[in-house]
Design an enzyme around this catalytic site. Structure first.
Site, PDB file in Angstrom:
ATOM      1  CD  GLU A  83      -1.322   0.021   3.661  1.00 11.61           C
ATOM      2  OE1 GLU A  83      -1.993   1.056   3.741  1.00 11.61           O
ATOM      3  OE2 GLU A  83      -1.420  -0.931   4.454  1.00 11.61           O
ATOM      4  CB  CYS A 115      -2.390  -3.977   6.648  1.00 13.87           C
ATOM      5  SG  CYS A 115      -1.998  -2.303   7.116  1.00 13.87           S
ATOM      6  CG  HIS A 237      -2.363  -5.893  10.668  1.00 13.71           C
ATOM      7  ND1 HIS A 237      -1.143  -5.656  10.082  1.00 13.71           N
ATOM      8  CD2 HIS A 237      -2.933  -4.682  10.842  1.00 13.71           C
ATOM      9  CE1 HIS A 237      -0.993  -4.357   9.897  1.00 13.71           C
ATOM     10  NE2 HIS A 237      -2.064  -3.737  10.351  1.00 13.71           N
TER      11      HIS A 237
HETATM   12  N1  CAA Z   1       2.622   4.233  30.339  1.00 12.87           N
HETATM   13  C1  CAA Z   1       1.951   3.144  29.892  1.00 12.87           C
HETATM   14  N2  CAA Z   1       0.895   3.215  29.023  1.00 12.87           N
HETATM   15  C2  CAA Z   1       0.539   4.435  28.591  1.00 12.87           C
HETATM   16  C3  CAA Z   1       1.177   5.608  29.018  1.00 12.87           C
HETATM   17  C4  CAA Z   1       2.266   5.477  29.928  1.00 12.87           C
HETATM   18  N3  CAA Z   1       2.938   6.531  30.366  1.00 12.87           N
HETATM   19  N4  CAA Z   1       0.589   6.663  28.424  1.00 12.87           N
HETATM   20  C5  CAA Z   1      -0.400   6.163  27.638  1.00 12.87           C
HETATM   21  N5  CAA Z   1      -0.424   4.810  27.726  1.00 12.87           N
HETATM   22  C6  CAA Z   1      -1.309   3.888  27.052  1.00 12.87           C
HETATM   23  C7  CAA Z   1      -2.748   4.356  26.950  1.00 12.87           C
HETATM   24  O1  CAA Z   1      -3.473   4.068  28.108  1.00 12.87           O
HETATM   25  C8  CAA Z   1      -3.222   3.568  25.734  1.00 12.87           C
HETATM   26  O2  CAA Z   1      -3.504   2.249  26.126  1.00 12.87           O
HETATM   27  P1  CAA Z   1      -4.950   1.616  25.810  1.00 12.87           P
HETATM   28  O3  CAA Z   1      -5.136   1.719  24.317  1.00 12.87           O
HETATM   29  O4  CAA Z   1      -4.820   0.206  26.271  1.00 12.87           O
HETATM   30  O5  CAA Z   1      -5.931   2.441  26.546  1.00 12.87           O
HETATM   31  C9  CAA Z   1      -1.974   3.511  24.842  1.00 12.87           C
HETATM   32  O6  CAA Z   1      -0.867   3.815  25.700  1.00 12.87           O
HETATM   33  C10 CAA Z   1      -2.005   4.496  23.697  1.00 12.87           C
HETATM   34  O7  CAA Z   1      -2.320   5.743  24.230  1.00 12.87           O
HETATM   35  P2  CAA Z   1      -3.303   6.733  23.462  1.00 12.87           P
HETATM   36  O8  CAA Z   1      -4.521   6.001  22.995  1.00 12.87           O
HETATM   37  O9  CAA Z   1      -3.471   7.938  24.285  1.00 12.87           O
HETATM   38  O10 CAA Z   1      -2.354   7.054  22.217  1.00 12.87           O
HETATM   39  P3  CAA Z   1      -2.531   7.999  20.982  1.00 12.87           P
HETATM   40  O11 CAA Z   1      -3.718   8.865  21.084  1.00 12.87           O
HETATM   41  O12 CAA Z   1      -1.221   8.660  20.824  1.00 12.87           O
HETATM   42  O13 CAA Z   1      -2.815   7.018  19.765  1.00 12.87           O
HETATM   43  C11 CAA Z   1      -2.813   5.220  18.237  1.00 12.87           C
HETATM   44  C12 CAA Z   1      -2.453   5.672  19.664  1.00 12.87           C
HETATM   45  C13 CAA Z   1      -4.281   5.439  17.980  1.00 12.87           C
HETATM   46  C14 CAA Z   1      -2.491   3.742  18.085  1.00 12.87           C
HETATM   47  C15 CAA Z   1      -1.941   6.059  17.238  1.00 12.87           C
HETATM   48  O14 CAA Z   1      -0.593   5.713  17.382  1.00 12.87           O
HETATM   49  C16 CAA Z   1      -2.352   5.884  15.796  1.00 12.87           C
HETATM   50  O15 CAA Z   1      -3.223   6.572  15.275  1.00 12.87           O
HETATM   51  N6  CAA Z   1      -1.687   4.908  15.054  1.00 12.87           N
HETATM   52  C17 CAA Z   1      -1.957   4.646  13.648  1.00 12.87           C
HETATM   53  C18 CAA Z   1      -3.255   3.903  13.444  1.00 12.87           C
HETATM   54  C19 CAA Z   1      -3.215   2.460  13.864  1.00 12.87           C
HETATM   55  O16 CAA Z   1      -2.162   1.855  13.980  1.00 12.87           O
HETATM   56  N7  CAA Z   1      -4.399   1.850  14.051  1.00 12.87           N
HETATM   57  C20 CAA Z   1      -4.506   0.463  14.404  1.00 12.87           C
HETATM   58  C21 CAA Z   1      -5.740  -0.193  13.814  1.00 12.87           C
HETATM   59  S1  CAA Z   1      -5.809   0.076  12.053  1.00 12.87           S
HETATM   60  C22 CAA Z   1      -4.763  -1.107  11.372  1.00 12.87           C
HETATM   61  O17 CAA Z   1      -4.408  -2.040  12.016  1.00 12.87           O
HETATM   62  C23 CAA Z   1      -4.289  -0.915   9.957  1.00 12.87           C
HETATM   63  C24 CAA Z   1      -2.950  -0.297   9.976  1.00 12.87           C
HETATM   64  O18 CAA Z   1      -1.928  -1.005   9.896  1.00 12.87           O
HETATM   65  C25 CAA Z   1      -2.831   1.146  10.092  1.00 12.87           C
END
Ligand code: CAA
Length: 395
Positions: A83, A115, A237
């Protein structure tokens, strides 16, 4: 009546990039608590392509050892899933075919559905082998995941390619029938043609993934698939490795199990070791999970592995594989470890520079700096054409 031969993965090899950015470096620059990266999303470092690496150089690097071991006999099809393609018309697989010196009597095509594309390639390859069991199909899943700098997605970038030789009487994993499939039109993650970074709604994407787990599992069980307890491990994945935990917890809950951490750890622990240091490799990710499992498990002979492939947008598939007796003699564990360990740490400033790099669109002669020590490199963009070199040509 003659039995249909088992069909599946005969060989598997992966490649990643020249450079690596540890999450400690990213965290130090953006002020994030490292616990969020290490525990929250389950990532320790991300592969970063050098200026002269792309999905073609990674794909060829992954596939070259497969061709070296098995030769080209019987390979009449190459399917490249990605992709993060480099051209809207020409398949990146044609460049890979050329770099590998494959015979002209080959069909080559590129596949896309986020993916999920690598799994589509594997399943289509199985169909071709079912039609003529003497043939083998080279499947290459190669991707560079790229989000905007300073966005939540930045920490989930990565890059890798997996090459799989698909054939009858496979040496590693037999892919079983049935498959459970699922499609839903959602805008959780996408990349319009005019952008080189993905657009994503992070929480929506996690929800869409979990929905797809349920949907593909439902179809799988309705078609007479195995029960959850029959699986020795599950390869999900892994856009970030904690996502596999979320997905597996969701599946177990959905199936009415009391979920404890020990069960999740037992089912997933060996599948995350490569993705956790490489980052998201989109189409390659689920097969990096398989590589990590096979390379590390004591002995999986005769055991069933569950696969959950998810591609945003979205399409998912749940299917099973049976591990073949003698598989351990065919693994590439040492080479896989070397592919990870050979990466050089990249400084934060150079990482950001590489992230912003794109070729001018003026049709001029634009050479790339020689950075990679891998066997293939993107040497230039000349007259709008990508120019690749192999190590032999470089002397
Ligand atoms: N210590 C330990 N854990 C902590 C922490 C700390 N100090 N601070 C935060 N965390 C935890 C949070 O509690 C959260 O855990 P949970 O999900 O279990 O609640 C985790 O860390 C992530 O924190 P946030 O949700 O606040 O993080 P974020 O807003 O920065 O976003 C994300 C995380 C959504 C994955 C972001 O990185 C993102 O958008 N990634 C790209 C999209 C993606 O990968 N999506 C996955 C599904 S889609 C897919 O699979 C296809 C693909 O390949 C893209």
């Amino acid at each position: 009546m003659a039995h249909d031969p088992a069909i599946g993965i005969h060989d598997l090899s992966f490649a990643t990039t020249e450079l690596v950015l540890p999450h400690t470096v990213l965290a130090a620059h953006n002020g994030t608590d490292i616990g969020k990266y290490h525990r929250g999303i389950g990532q320790r470092s991300m592969s970063v392509p050098a200026a002269d690496e792309d999905i073609v150089t990674m794909g060829a690097t992954a596939a070259a050892p497969v061709v070296a071991r098995h030769g080209t006999d019987g390979i009449r099809t190459v399917i490249l899933a990605t992709e993060s393609s480099v051209d809207q018309a020409k398949s990146a697989g044609v460049y890979v075919h050329s770099l590998l010196g494959l015979p002209s009597a080959t069909r080559v095509v590129e596949l896309k559905q986020a993916c999920y594309g690598g799994t589509a390639a594997l399943q289509f390859a199985i169909g071709l082998v079912r039609r003529d069991p003497a043939q083998r199909v080279l499947v290459v899943a190669s991707d560079i995941s790229k989000y905007e700098l300073d966005s939540p997605g930045e920490a989930t970038q990565g890059a890798a390619a997996v090459a799989m030789l698909v054939g009858a009487d496979p040496a590693l994993v037999r892919i079983e029938e049935p498959s459970g499939v699922f499609t839903a039109d959602v805008m959780d993650f996408w990349r319009p043609n005019y952008r080189d970074t993905a657009l994503v709604d992070g929480q929506e994407s996690i929800g869409a993934y979990l929905l797809a787990v349920e949907g593909s599992w439902k179809d799988y069980t309705e078609r007479g698939g195995r029960t959850l307890d029959e699986f020795a491990a599950f390869c999900y994945h892994q856009p970030f490795t904690r996502m596999a935990h979320k997905a597996h917890r969701h599946l177990l809950n959905h199936c009415g199990y009391d979920v404890d951490e020990d069960r999740i750890t037992r089912d997933l622990a060996l599948t995350t070791a490569y993705n956790n240091v490489i980052g998201n490799s989109y189409t390659a990710s689920v097969y990096l999970a398989l590589a990590a499992l096979l390379d590390q498990a004591d002995d999986l002979t005769g055991r069933a592995i569950g696969f959950l492939s998810y591609g945003s947008g979205s399409v998912a598939e749940f299917f099973a594989g049976g591990v073949v007796p003698g598989y351990r003699e065919h693994l590439r564990t040492k080479a896989h470890r070397e592919a990870i360990d050979r990466r050089r740490p990249v400084g934060h400033a150079r990482y950001r520079e590489l992230h912003g790099h794109s070729f001018p669109a003026d049709g001029g002669d634009h050479r790339t700096p020689a950075e990679t020590t891998g066997p293939y490199r993107l040497a230039a963009l000349r007259g709008h054409q990508r120019v690749y070199e192999s190590l032999q040509c470089r002397g």
